[in-house]
Write an enzyme that holds these catalytic residues in place. Structure first.
Site, mmCIF file in Angstrom:
data_model
loop_
_atom_site.group_PDB
_atom_site.id
_atom_site.type_symbol
_atom_site.label_atom_id
_atom_site.label_comp_id
_atom_site.label_asym_id
_atom_site.label_seq_id
_atom_site.Cartn_x
_atom_site.Cartn_y
_atom_site.Cartn_z
ATOM 1 C CE LYS A 1 -5.423 6.660 9.896
ATOM 2 N NZ LYS A 1 -5.270 5.486 9.113
ATOM 3 C CB SER B 1 -7.748 8.591 7.766
ATOM 4 O OG SER B 1 -8.989 8.054 8.198
ATOM 5 C CG HIS C 1 -7.673 9.589 12.531
ATOM 6 N ND1 HIS C 1 -8.034 8.308 12.164
ATOM 7 C CD2 HIS C 1 -8.523 10.416 11.875
ATOM 8 C CE1 HIS C 1 -9.061 8.360 11.328
ATOM 9 N NE2 HIS C 1 -9.366 9.625 11.126
ATOM 10 C CG ASN C 2 -6.601 4.699 12.998
ATOM 11 O OD1 ASN C 2 -6.925 5.679 12.333
ATOM 12 N ND2 ASN C 2 -6.181 3.585 12.449
ATOM 13 C CD GLU D 1 -11.210 4.598 12.616
ATOM 14 O OE1 GLU D 1 -10.606 5.444 11.937
ATOM 15 O OE2 GLU D 1 -11.100 3.375 12.424
HETATM 16 N N1 LIG Z 1 -8.009 -0.675 4.548
HETATM 17 C C1 LIG Z 1 -8.178 0.510 5.087
HETATM 18 O O1 LIG Z 1 -9.308 1.021 5.258
HETATM 19 C C2 LIG Z 1 -6.991 1.311 5.513
HETATM 20 C C3 LIG Z 1 -5.722 0.763 5.518
HETATM 21 N N2 LIG Z 1 -4.652 1.525 5.864
HETATM 22 C C4 LIG Z 1 -3.300 0.974 5.845
HETATM 23 O O2 LIG Z 1 -2.834 0.958 4.495
HETATM 24 C C5 LIG Z 1 -1.985 -0.183 4.260
HETATM 25 C C6 LIG Z 1 -2.566 -1.008 3.125
HETATM 26 O O3 LIG Z 1 -3.848 -1.443 3.527
HETATM 27 P P1 LIG Z 1 -4.771 -2.322 2.572
HETATM 28 O O4 LIG Z 1 -4.826 -1.714 1.221
HETATM 29 O O5 LIG Z 1 -6.040 -2.538 3.329
HETATM 30 O O6 LIG Z 1 -3.982 -3.666 2.357
HETATM 31 P P2 LIG Z 1 -3.457 -4.782 3.377
HETATM 32 O O7 LIG Z 1 -3.132 -4.191 4.694
HETATM 33 O O8 LIG Z 1 -4.403 -5.916 3.343
HETATM 34 O O9 LIG Z 1 -2.081 -5.196 2.667
HETATM 35 C C7 LIG Z 1 -2.071 -5.879 1.439
HETATM 36 C C8 LIG Z 1 -0.905 -5.429 0.604
HETATM 37 O O10 LIG Z 1 0.329 -5.663 1.307
HETATM 38 C C9 LIG Z 1 1.183 -6.425 0.436
HETATM 39 N N3 LIG Z 1 2.086 -7.254 1.219
HETATM 40 C C10 LIG Z 1 1.783 -8.018 2.285
HETATM 41 N N4 LIG Z 1 2.898 -8.616 2.759
HETATM 42 C C11 LIG Z 1 3.923 -8.224 1.968
HETATM 43 C C12 LIG Z 1 5.310 -8.480 1.952
HETATM 44 N N5 LIG Z 1 5.869 -9.270 2.866
HETATM 45 N N6 LIG Z 1 6.058 -7.907 0.985
HETATM 46 C C13 LIG Z 1 5.501 -7.100 0.068
HETATM 47 N N7 LIG Z 1 4.190 -6.797 0.040
HETATM 48 C C14 LIG Z 1 3.407 -7.346 0.982
HETATM 49 C C15 LIG Z 1 0.214 -7.252 -0.381
HETATM 50 O O11 LIG Z 1 0.850 -7.777 -1.515
HETATM 51 P P3 LIG Z 1 0.239 -9.079 -2.224
HETATM 52 O O12 LIG Z 1 -0.882 -8.599 -3.073
HETATM 53 O O13 LIG Z 1 1.384 -9.611 -3.018
HETATM 54 O O14 LIG Z 1 -0.205 -10.010 -1.146
HETATM 55 C C16 LIG Z 1 -0.820 -6.191 -0.698
HETATM 56 O O15 LIG Z 1 -0.401 -5.321 -1.688
HETATM 57 C C17 LIG Z 1 -1.923 -0.915 5.589
HETATM 58 O O16 LIG Z 1 -0.798 -0.497 6.295
HETATM 59 C C18 LIG Z 1 -3.192 -0.475 6.320
HETATM 60 O O17 LIG Z 1 -3.080 -0.540 7.717
HETATM 61 C C19 LIG Z 1 -4.776 2.860 6.161
HETATM 62 C C20 LIG Z 1 -6.006 3.450 6.159
HETATM 63 C C21 LIG Z 1 -7.219 2.725 5.877
HETATM 64 O O1 LIG Z 2 -6.953 3.361 9.504
HETATM 65 C C1 LIG Z 2 -8.129 3.202 9.335
HETATM 66 C C2 LIG Z 2 -9.046 4.339 9.122
HETATM 67 O O2 LIG Z 2 -8.446 5.536 9.306
HETATM 68 C C3 LIG Z 2 -8.710 1.814 9.389
HETATM 69 O O3 LIG Z 2 -10.034 1.835 9.009
HETATM 70 C C4 LIG Z 2 -8.475 1.288 10.748
HETATM 71 O O4 LIG Z 2 -7.220 0.646 10.701
HETATM 72 C C5 LIG Z 2 -9.461 0.254 11.198
HETATM 73 O O5 LIG Z 2 -8.914 -0.227 12.370
HETATM 74 P P1 LIG Z 2 -9.385 -1.551 13.078
HETATM 75 O O6 LIG Z 2 -9.327 -2.648 12.046
HETATM 76 O O7 LIG Z 2 -8.390 -1.729 14.181
HETATM 77 O O8 LIG Z 2 -10.791 -1.295 13.558
#
Ligand SMILES: NC(=O)C1=CN([C@@H]2O[C@H](COP(=O)(O)OP(=O)(O)OC[C@H]3O[C@@H](n4cnc5c(N)ncnc54)[C@H](OP(=O)(O)O)[C@@H]3O)[C@@H](O)[C@H]2O)C=CC1
Ligand SMILES: O=C(CO)[C@H](O)[C@H](O)COP(=O)(O)O
Length: 506
Positions: free
Chosen positions: A187, A133, A190-191, A194
Site C-alpha cells: 500500500k 485504497s 502504491h501511494n 500515486e
Molecule cells: N481518507 C482517505 O482517503 C484514506 C485514508 N486511509 C487511511 O485510513 C485511516 C482512516 O482514515 P480516515 O477515515 O480519513 O480518518 P482519519 O485518518 O482522519 O482518522 C479519524 C479517525 O481516527 C480516530 N482516532 C483518532 N485518534 C484516535 C485515538 N487516539 N484513539 C482512537 N481513535 C482515534 C477518530 O476518532 P474520533 O472520531 O473520536 O476523533 C476517527 O474515527 C487512516 O489510517 C488513513 O491514513 C486509507 C486510504 C484512503
Molecule cells: O491512501 C490514500 C489513497 O490510496 C490517500 O488518498 C493518501 O493517503 C493521500 O496521501 P497524501 O495525503 O499524502 O497525499
C-alpha cells in the site's frame, strides 16, 4: 458490559471517512456489522443515517463492541496511523481471546505492522495489516484491498474482503499479499506511485498551460481525450474534472487558480522514499514527486527567490505567468504560450508521450521496490497479482495495469518493467518526444523534475557504461575503497600516493 448473545460477524472501529463507508460496504454485503468509534457521535450518526442499509450493532464502549462479536472475532481498525492505532490496539487487545483477528486497515507504516503483528502473535491474536485504497467512494462502493498477515487470518478474512472489494473482469481487487507487513508495504508503494503519477500529470498540465496559453477548461478537454487512450486512468479523469471546475465563489474563474500552490502530504510518499533508500532501490520518480511537494511548501524560500532569480531571457513574460495570475481569467487559446500556435497539436502529442513514458518509469521503479522489499523480508509477493488488484478501486487504477499484469504473468522474474517487450516498444516510440519535452521545459524555465528524472533513469538503465566507474576511481583515491575491474575478478587499489601500482585486495 452487555449480556446479550453476540451476533456481529465482523466489527469496524474508527468511523471517520473511510471506516464509516467500509462498515456500510460490509453491511450492504449482508454481514452483521458491529460499529464503534472513540467518540460516540460518529457511531450514532452512522446507525441513524445508514441503519437501513444493513444490520449494524452499535457499541458505545470497547467492551460493548467486543462483546457484540461472535468468536473468533474479526475487527477492522480504521483510525489515524501511528499512535492512535497503537492506542486502539492497546484498548482492544486485553478484551480479545486467542484466535481472534485484529485488522489494521489504515495507512500504517509496514515496520509498525511488523512490530504489532509480532507482539499480538505472542498473545495468540492474529494481526493483519491490510492496505485499503479508493478514498471515500472506493471504501463504500469497492476499494482495492492489499491484505497482509498470516494464512490463517486470511482464510477467514479473505472471502469478506473479496466480497467488499471492487471486481474487475470477474476478479476481485483483493488478494493475499504476504505475511506481517507485506500488505502495508505494498500500500505504501502504491501511494508512492500515486505521488509520482500526480506529479507527472501536474507537470504535463504546467507545460501545456504555459506552452499553449490555454485556459484550464480548454486543457480539461485535452486530458479528457487522453483518457480514452493508453493513459486512461482515474487520475487523468479527475484531472479533467478539477481543471473544468470554476471557483464556486466566482464563476468564470478557474478553481485551480485560487487553490494555494503548496501540496500537502500525510507521509506515505515520504515513507516510500525513505524505505527505498534503505533497500537501495532507485525510485527517483517517486522521490522527485515528494521533493516537488516539499519545494511547493517552502514558501519562505520561494518568496525570497521570486523577482531575484531570473528565468530564461527569450521566454515571453506572459508564458512564464501562463495567463494564470490569481484573480485573472485564463488566457485565450494560443495566447501567450511559448509554443507557436501552428505547433500546438504536436506539442500536445509530445507531452502525452512524455507523460506516458515517465509513468511507465514510475511504475517500473515501484515494482522494483516491491520485489526488493519482498526479498528483504521474505514475503514472496507476486508482482503480477499486485498489478491485478490495482486495476480497479484504487487511486492509481489505470488501463495499463492490465499490461503490467500480462508482463509479469509472462515473465515473473522480469528484471524491469521497462524491458518487457510491450513497454520497451511503447517507451521507445515516445522517447524522442520525451526528450523534446524535457528540452522545452528546461528552455522555458518550467520545472519538470518528474519528466527529466524519469528520462535520466531510462538513459541510466540503457547505457552500456555508466559514469560510476569514475566515482569508483575517486573513492579509491581518497579513501582506498577499492574498485572491481571489467576484465578480472577481485577488488583492486592503486597506490595513489606512491608509485601508482595496482594491488589486488580481495
Ligand atoms: N481518507 C482517505 O482517503 C484514506 C485514508 N486511509 C487511511 O485510513 C485511516 C482512516 O482514515 P480516515 O477515515 O480519513 O480518518 P482519519 O485518518 O482522519 O482518522 C479519524 C479517525 O481516527 C480516530 N482516532 C483518532 N485518534 C484516535 C485515538 N487516539 N484513539 C482512537 N481513535 C482515534 C477518530 O476518532 P474520533 O472520531 O473520536 O476523533 C476517527 O474515527 C487512516 O489510517 C488513513 O491514513 C486509507 C486510504 C484512503
Ligand atoms: O491512501 C490514500 C489513497 O490510496 C490517500 O488518498 C493518501 O493517503 C493521500 O496521501 P497524501 O495525503 O499524502 O497525499
Amino acid at each position: 458490559m452487555t449480556n446479550e448473545t453476540p451476533t456481529a460477524q465482523i466489527g469496524v472501529t474508527g468511523l471517520a471517512t473511510m471506516g464509516r463507508n467500509l462498515a456500510r460496504n460490509i453491511a450492504r454485503h449482508g454481514y452483521v456489522t458491529a460499529v464503534h468509534n472513540r467518540s460516540d457521535a460518529k457511531t450514532k450518526a452512522l446507525v441513524e443515517e445508514f441503519g437501513h442499509e444493513g444490520t449494524f450493532v452499535p457499541g458505545y464502549s470497547a467492551e460493548e463492541f467486543v462483546a457484540s462479536l461472535t468468536s473468533p472475532r474479526t475487527i477492522i481498525i480504521m483510525v489515524k496511523a501511528g499512535a492512535p492505532t497503537d492506542a486502539v490496539i492497546d484498548e482492544l487487545a486485553p478484551l480479545l481471546s486467542e484466535g481472534d483477528i485484529l485488522v489494521d486497515g489504515g495507512n500504517a507504516h509496514f515496520a509498525d505492522t511488523r512490530r504489532r503483528e509480532a507482539a499480538l502473535r505472542e498473545r495468540g491474536i492474529h494481526f493483519a495489516g491490510v492496505g485499503v485504497s479508493g478514498g471515500e467512494e472506493g471504501a463504500l462502493l469497492g476499494p482495492s484491498i492489499m491484505p497482509g498477515g498470516s494464512e490463517h487470518a486470511y482464510a477467514k478474512l479473505g472471502p469478506i474482503l473479496a466480497d467488499i472489494a471492487v471486481d474487475v473482469d470477474g476478479t476481485p481487487c483483493s488478494t493475499h499479499v504476504g505475511p506481517d507487513g507485506a500488505g502495508h508495504f505494498v500500500k505504501m508503494v502504491h501511494n508512492g506511485i500515486e505521488y509520482a503519477d500526480m506529479q507527472l500529470i501536474a507537470e504535463a498540465y504546467d507545460l501545456l498551460r504555459h506552452g499553449l496559453g490555454r485556459t484550464p477548461a480548454q486543457l480539461a478537454e485535452v486530458f479528457e481525450s487522453w483518457n480514452s487512450g493508453d493513459l486512461e486512468s482515474f487520475l487523468i479523469e479527475i484531472t479533467a474534472r478539477v481543471l473544468r471546475q470554476d471557483d464556486p465563489t466566482t464563476p468564470g474563474r478557474p478553481l485551480v487558480d485560487v487553490i494555494v500552490d503548496e501540496a500537502e502530504q500525510k507521509g506515505t510518499g515520504r515513507w516510500t522514499v525513505q524505505t527505498a533508500l534503505d533497500l537501495g532501490t532507485p525510485v527517483s520518480g517517486i522521490a522527485e514527486a515528494v521533493f516537488a511537494r516539499a519545494l511547493s511548501g517552502s514558501s519562505a524560500q520561494r518568496k525570497a527567490a521570486q523577482g531575484v532569480l531570473p528565468g530564461p531571457a527569450e521566454v515571453p513574460a506572459d508564458a512564464e505567468a501562463g495567463g494564470a495570475r490569481v484573480g485573472e481569467p485564463g488566457g485565450e487559446e494560443g495566447a501567450g504560450g511559448f509554443v507557436d500556435a501552428a505547433d500546438a497539436e504536436s506539442f500536445i502529442d509530445d507531452v502525452r508521450a512524455a507523460l506516458y513514458a515517465s509513468k511507465v518509469v514510475a511504475y517500473a521503479q515501484g515494482f522494483d521496490m516491491i520485489r526488493a522489499g519482498s526479498t528483504e523480508y521474505g514475503w514472496g509477493i507476486d508482482p503480477g497479482a499486485m498489478a491485478t488488484i490495482w486495476r480497479g478501486g484504487c487511486i492509481i487504477r489505470a488501463r495499463f495495469l492490465d499490461r503490467i499484469r500480462e508482463a509479469y504473468e509472462k515473465q515473473p522474474d522480469l528484471p524491469s518493467l521497462l524491458v518487457d517487450p510491450y513497454f520497451a516498444d511503447a517507451v521507445a516510440r515516445g522517447q524522442e518526444a520525451w526528450r523534446r519535452v524535457v528540452v522545452q521545459s528546461v528552455t522555458a524555465g518550467i520545472p519538470a523534475p518528474g519528466f527529466s528524472s524519469s528520462l535520466a533513469y531510462y538513459d541510466g538503465l540503457r547505457r552500456e557504461r555508466s559514469s560510476a566507474a569514475l566515482v569508483q576511481g575517486q573513492r579509491d583515491l581518497f579513501g582506498a575503497h577499492t574498485y572491481r575491474r571489467v576484465d578480472r575478478p577481485g577488488s583492486f587499489h592503486v597506490e595513489w600516493g606512491g608509485d601508482l601500482s595496482e594491488s589486488q585486495t580481495a
